[in-house]
Design an enzyme around this catalytic site. Structure first.
Site, PDB file in Angstrom:
ATOM      1  N   ASP A 187      16.454   1.729  30.785  1.00 26.71           N
ATOM      2  CA  ASP A 187      17.830   1.543  30.313  1.00 26.71           C
ATOM      3  C   ASP A 187      18.495   0.461  31.152  1.00 26.71           C
ATOM      4  OD1 ASP A 187      20.516   1.620  29.627  1.00 26.71           O
ATOM      5  OD2 ASP A 187      20.570   3.795  29.424  1.00 26.71           O
ATOM      6  N   HIS A 192      25.601   0.242  34.340  1.00 24.52           N
ATOM      7  CA  HIS A 192      25.095   1.087  35.426  1.00 24.52           C
ATOM      8  C   HIS A 192      24.722   0.286  36.676  1.00 24.52           C
ATOM      9  CE1 HIS A 192      25.123   4.154  32.388  1.00 24.52           C
ATOM     10  NE2 HIS A 192      24.302   3.449  31.634  1.00 24.52           N
ATOM     11  N   ILE A 207      28.689   3.359  36.624  1.00 25.15           N
ATOM     12  CA  ILE A 207      28.509   4.798  36.491  1.00 25.15           C
ATOM     13  C   ILE A 207      27.027   5.135  36.385  1.00 25.15           C
ATOM     14  CG2 ILE A 207      30.758   5.065  35.396  1.00 25.15           C
ATOM     15  CD1 ILE A 207      29.309   5.354  32.703  1.00 25.15           C
ATOM     16  N   GLY A 210      23.962   8.810  31.767  1.00 30.06           N
ATOM     17  CA  GLY A 210      24.048  10.188  31.333  1.00 30.06           C
ATOM     18  C   GLY A 210      22.695  10.868  31.317  1.00 30.06           C
TER      19      GLY A 210
END
Length: 284
Positions: A187, A192, A207, A210
């Site tokens: 990803d 991120h 962040i 998830g």
């Protein structure tokens, strides 16, 4: 309307061959924070090839998670990726995952729901090798601004928390560099990693993925309540309820009963702000 529900659901599934080996599995586990302490026998099951087992949530990154990518480019879907949010994830295991393998992953849009101000795409990915089915994975994708056509709102899967103290309550720290390591499993979203991009998206800093929180939570359940035995996991689902930042700490509360573990995940440093909700692990 950029989403044509009937056309999207009726489209032919897309298939691709995927493969992985022990290095992919080890990298994924390290991205979840495995290996601390490095010589702990329980952690070596995640990091040492001679003892390796595969956490079932690895299915979300095997072959770089092609199911979601394929689903967002399916016929009948023409959307702005900036309006997309990963709302939930589920995995059903048909048998334990091998440490190395080749499989065919078939992806399709399983459903499109009308939530009023948003549409929800259920992107289904099914993987099978020469011995049969391995897993079925559903990603629920919210597309803001695309609802309101009067379609089916879809099921509600809220899970009220038990009215009692949890059977286990653990904390798992997120290392400062953990998102940088986890993204090597496939990803590459700059949200991120790139502070500038994160600010454009409305966040003070990058962040955590998830799906990294998702994997960390399953590892905590397996290690805490399932005797470290990944083969006991039958299914696992969650709703992404909020964000967490590298450097923060996940609080993972667990309630057991009847072959199920219900879980609530929050961010300790932000007054237990929700991170994962409606989370359930089904096990043998």
């Amino acid at each position: 309307m950029p989403i044509d529900p009937a056309k999207a659901v009726a489209a032919e599934p897309r298939s691709a061959e995927i493969s992985w080996d022990h290095k992919d599995v080890q990298l994924y586990h390290l991205g979840l924070g495995a290996g601390v302490p490095a010589t702990d026998p329980d952690e070596l099951r995640y990091t040492l090839e001679s003892r390796l087992h595969v956490l079932p949530s690895f299915a979300t990154v095997a072959g770089a998670g092609m199911g979601v990518v394929g689903g967002l480019s399916a016929p009948g879907i023409d959307i702005d990726l900036a309006a997309v949010l990963h709302g939930g994830q589920s995995i059903t295991l048909h048998r334990p995952l091998p440490t190395a393998g080749r499989a065919v992953s078939t992806s399709r849009v399983a459903a499109v729901y009308d939530k009023g101000k948003a549409a929800v795409l259920v992107l289904r990915s099914e993987a099978a090798d020469e011995d049969g089915p391995l897993w079925t994975s559903d990603a629920s994708i919210f597309v803001r601004g695309e609802g309101g056509w009067g379609g089916d709102r879809g099921p509600s899967e809220r899970l009220p928390l038990p009215d009692r103290a949890p059977d286990a309550d653990v904390e798992r720290p997120i290392r400062e560099e953990q998102a940088l390591l986890y993204r090597l499993s496939g990803d590459w979203n700059p949200l991120h990693a790139d502070p500038g991009f994160a600010k454009l998206a409305g966040f003070d800093r990058p962040i955590l993925h998830g799906l990294c929180s998702y994997g960390m939570t399953l590892k905590a359940v397996v290690d805490t309540l399932l005797g470290g035995d990944v083969t006991r996991v039958r299914a696992y689902r969650t709703r992404f309820a909020g964000i967490v930042f590298p450097g923060e700490t996940l609080r993972i509360r667990m309630w057991t009963g009847d072959g199920r573990v219900q879980v609530a995940v929050t961010a300790v440093e932000r007054d237990d702000a929700p991170v994962l909700a409606d989370t359930l692990v089904e096990h043998a």
